[in-house]
Write an enzyme that holds these catalytic residues in place. Structure first.
Site, PDB file in Angstrom:
ATOM      1  N   LYS A 209       0.222  14.548 -34.078  1.00  0.00           N
ATOM      2  CA  LYS A 209       0.244  15.439 -32.914  1.00  0.00           C
ATOM      3  C   LYS A 209       1.653  15.966 -32.677  1.00  0.00           C
ATOM      4  CE  LYS A 209      -1.145  12.005 -30.565  1.00  0.00           C
ATOM      5  NZ  LYS A 209      -1.596  11.025 -29.554  1.00  0.00           N
TER       6      LYS A 209
ATOM      7  N   THR B  25       1.638  16.071 -18.093  1.00  0.00           N
ATOM      8  CA  THR B  25       1.048  15.782 -19.412  1.00  0.00           C
ATOM      9  C   THR B  25       0.731  14.287 -19.569  1.00  0.00           C
ATOM     10  OG1 THR B  25       3.267  15.580 -20.323  1.00  0.00           O
ATOM     11  CG2 THR B  25       2.164  17.713 -20.605  1.00  0.00           C
TER      12      THR B  25
ATOM     13  N   GLY C 196      -1.282  11.278 -20.203  1.00  0.00           N
ATOM     14  CA  GLY C 196      -2.599  11.001 -20.775  1.00  0.00           C
ATOM     15  C   GLY C 196      -3.110  12.034 -21.762  1.00  0.00           C
ATOM     16  N   THR C 197      -2.241  12.938 -22.194  1.00  0.00           N
ATOM     17  CA  THR C 197      -2.710  13.962 -23.147  1.00  0.00           C
ATOM     18  C   THR C 197      -3.248  13.326 -24.437  1.00  0.00           C
ATOM     19  OG1 THR C 197      -0.424  14.184 -23.890  1.00  0.00           O
ATOM     20  CG2 THR C 197      -1.247  15.892 -22.409  1.00  0.00           C
ATOM     21  N   GLY C 198      -2.519  12.308 -24.929  1.00  0.00           N
ATOM     22  CA  GLY C 198      -2.915  11.687 -26.201  1.00  0.00           C
ATOM     23  C   GLY C 198      -4.254  10.973 -26.087  1.00  0.00           C
ATOM     24  N   CYS C 199      -4.452  10.255 -24.971  1.00  0.00           N
ATOM     25  CA  CYS C 199      -5.713   9.536 -24.760  1.00  0.00           C
ATOM     26  C   CYS C 199      -6.871  10.532 -24.691  1.00  0.00           C
ATOM     27  CB  CYS C 199      -5.668   8.748 -23.454  1.00  0.00           C
ATOM     28  SG  CYS C 199      -4.289   7.609 -23.346  1.00  0.00           S
TER      29      CYS C 199
HETATM   30  N1  ATP Z   1       3.018  21.129 -23.405  1.00  0.00           N
HETATM   31  C1  ATP Z   1       1.931  21.162 -24.162  1.00  0.00           C
HETATM   32  N2  ATP Z   1       1.251  22.335 -24.334  1.00  0.00           N
HETATM   33  C2  ATP Z   1       0.144  22.391 -25.108  1.00  0.00           C
HETATM   34  N3  ATP Z   1      -0.359  21.327 -25.761  1.00  0.00           N
HETATM   35  C3  ATP Z   1       0.266  20.140 -25.645  1.00  0.00           C
HETATM   36  C4  ATP Z   1       1.436  19.990 -24.846  1.00  0.00           C
HETATM   37  N4  ATP Z   1       1.840  18.678 -24.894  1.00  0.00           N
HETATM   38  C5  ATP Z   1       0.947  18.050 -25.689  1.00  0.00           C
HETATM   39  N5  ATP Z   1       0.005  18.924 -26.155  1.00  0.00           N
HETATM   40  C6  ATP Z   1      -1.149  18.596 -27.012  1.00  0.00           C
HETATM   41  O1  ATP Z   1      -1.753  17.438 -26.461  1.00  0.00           O
HETATM   42  C7  ATP Z   1      -2.219  16.571 -27.483  1.00  0.00           C
HETATM   43  C8  ATP Z   1      -1.553  15.208 -27.357  1.00  0.00           C
HETATM   44  O2  ATP Z   1      -0.254  15.302 -27.901  1.00  0.00           O
HETATM   45  P1  ATP Z   1       0.978  14.396 -27.515  1.00  0.00           P
HETATM   46  O3  ATP Z   1       1.938  14.497 -28.655  1.00  0.00           O
HETATM   47  O4  ATP Z   1       1.469  14.783 -26.159  1.00  0.00           O
HETATM   48  O5  ATP Z   1       0.313  12.966 -27.421  1.00  0.00           O
HETATM   49  P2  ATP Z   1       0.841  11.611 -26.818  1.00  0.00           P
HETATM   50  O6  ATP Z   1       2.327  11.609 -26.816  1.00  0.00           O
HETATM   51  O7  ATP Z   1       0.166  10.539 -27.559  1.00  0.00           O
HETATM   52  O8  ATP Z   1       0.356  11.636 -25.304  1.00  0.00           O
HETATM   53  P3  ATP Z   1       0.377  10.437 -24.193  1.00  0.00           P
HETATM   54  O9  ATP Z   1       1.294   9.375 -24.676  1.00  0.00           O
HETATM   55  O10 ATP Z   1       0.822  11.079 -22.901  1.00  0.00           O
HETATM   56  O11 ATP Z   1      -1.025   9.980 -24.030  1.00  0.00           O
HETATM   57  C9  ATP Z   1      -1.925  17.295 -28.803  1.00  0.00           C
HETATM   58  O12 ATP Z   1      -3.060  18.039 -29.189  1.00  0.00           O
HETATM   59  C10 ATP Z   1      -0.760  18.200 -28.442  1.00  0.00           C
HETATM   60  O13 ATP Z   1      -0.678  19.327 -29.291  1.00  0.00           O
HETATM   61  C1  HMH Z   2      -3.468   2.252 -20.195  1.00  0.00           C
HETATM   62  C2  HMH Z   2      -2.710   3.331 -20.892  1.00  0.00           C
HETATM   63  N1  HMH Z   2      -3.076   3.655 -22.155  1.00  0.00           N
HETATM   64  C3  HMH Z   2      -2.419   4.629 -22.825  1.00  0.00           C
HETATM   65  C4  HMH Z   2      -1.347   5.296 -22.237  1.00  0.00           C
HETATM   66  C5  HMH Z   2      -0.581   6.361 -23.023  1.00  0.00           C
HETATM   67  O1  HMH Z   2      -0.599   7.559 -22.406  1.00  0.00           O
HETATM   68  C6  HMH Z   2      -0.995   4.927 -20.910  1.00  0.00           C
HETATM   69  N2  HMH Z   2       0.038   5.535 -20.252  1.00  0.00           N
HETATM   70  N3  HMH Z   2      -1.699   3.946 -20.283  1.00  0.00           N
END
Ligand code: ATP
Ligand code: HMH
Length: 267
Positions: free
Chosen positions: A174, A207, A209-212
């Protein structure tokens, strides 16, 4: 047909990440959501105030309860916290023969709080990644799992290859953490080809929880029998809408809007 998905992850009391994000995303995508909690976090948009892991037995028993009765069409893992929990989860995934497994290798919350013990990274590589159909590391997680320093798109591709060698069938690196540029690029590698999923970068602090949410959307689509490529495409649209239509709640990094994608489909 009722499609079912199980998330094995931590609870975020603030409702933006973890189990809460996963269940909301499953529901939005018309998939019945089930959960096995690995840890309870006291958390809000400002950070993580407390982490209370469950015993590996408690995690295993929840998965057993789901697996022996309801079953799951796809499964995802999020925060797993310890090597012991990782081993317990891997054993249950094998026992139930769940092959539609999405591993989101959650390590550190956005504010810097550790959600996975450092010594558990090798357990993730040894026990869980080889079972994964899809893994969805962000850039720092891909670095921790491969030992590579990732700066360029080519570095990301190299990391994806290494993770594929570790047994992950489809690797999604990502691009959310790459702050340069107008776009966010997620890269999918299937062992022979690379596919880019690109969207406009949205300038926002909301942003959490975007990854979850992204990995939960992939899981929901896999539960419906979609291909990995289709699932990643839908997940990208889902997270784009969720970031774009921010809710603006909390005093820090607010959650994404889990109902925005559905609204965009009916508008
Ligand atoms: N500012 C942004 N604009 C558009 N898309 C974004 C943005 N930030 C993240 N994304 C998208 O969101 C998704 C998750 O990416 P990200 O790299 O933020 O994950 P993460 O760090 O694991 O998130 P988290 O730790 O907050 O759960 C990907 O599809 C990424 O392209
Ligand atoms: C419980 C939990 N899982 C995953 C993440 C990563 O975004 C978070 N902040 N909290």
């Amino acid at each position: 047909m009722v499609y079912k998905a199980l998330t094995i992850a931590g609870s975020d009391s603030g409702g933006g990440a973890g189990i809460q994000a996963d269940l909301k995303t499953f529901q939005e995508l018309h998939v019945f959501g089930m959960s096995a909690l690995t840890a309870v976090t006291a958390q809000n948009t400002l950070g993580v105030q407390g982490v209370y892991p469950l015993s590996p037995e408690a995690v295993a028993q929840q998965i057993e309860s789901v697996g022996t009765d309801l079953g799951a069409d796809a499964v995802k893992t999020g925060m797993l916290f310890s090597a012991e929990i990782i081993k317990a989860v891997a054993a249950k995934v094998k026992q139930f023969g769940w092959d539609r497994l999405v591993v989101d290798p959650v390590m550190i919350a956005k504010g810097g709080a550790p959600l996975l013990q450092e010594e558990a990274v090798s357990a993730l590589k040894t026990y869980l990644l080889p079972l994964a159909m899809v893994a969805t590391p962000n850039i720092p997680e891909a670095e921790a799992l491969t030992g590579l320093e990732i700066r360029t798109i080519d570095d990301r591709k190299e990391a994806a290859k290494r993770l594929h060698e570790q047994g992950v069938k489809y690797v999604v690196i990502k691009g959310g953490h790459d702050d340069d540029g107008e776009e966010t690029v997620d890269i999918l590698y299937d062992g022979s080809e690379f596919f880019d999923f690109t969207s406009k970068r949205i300038n926002t602090k909301h942003t959490h929880g975007t990854g979850c949410t992204f990995s939960a959307a992939i899981t929901a689509e896999l539960a419906k029998g979609k291909t990995v490529q289709e699932a990643v495409q839908t997940a990208k649209s889902f997270i784009q809408a969720a970031i774009e239509h921010e809710l603006g709640i909390g005093h820090g990094h607010g959650p994404t809007n889990h109902w925005a994608y559905r609204d965009s489909q009916t508008r």
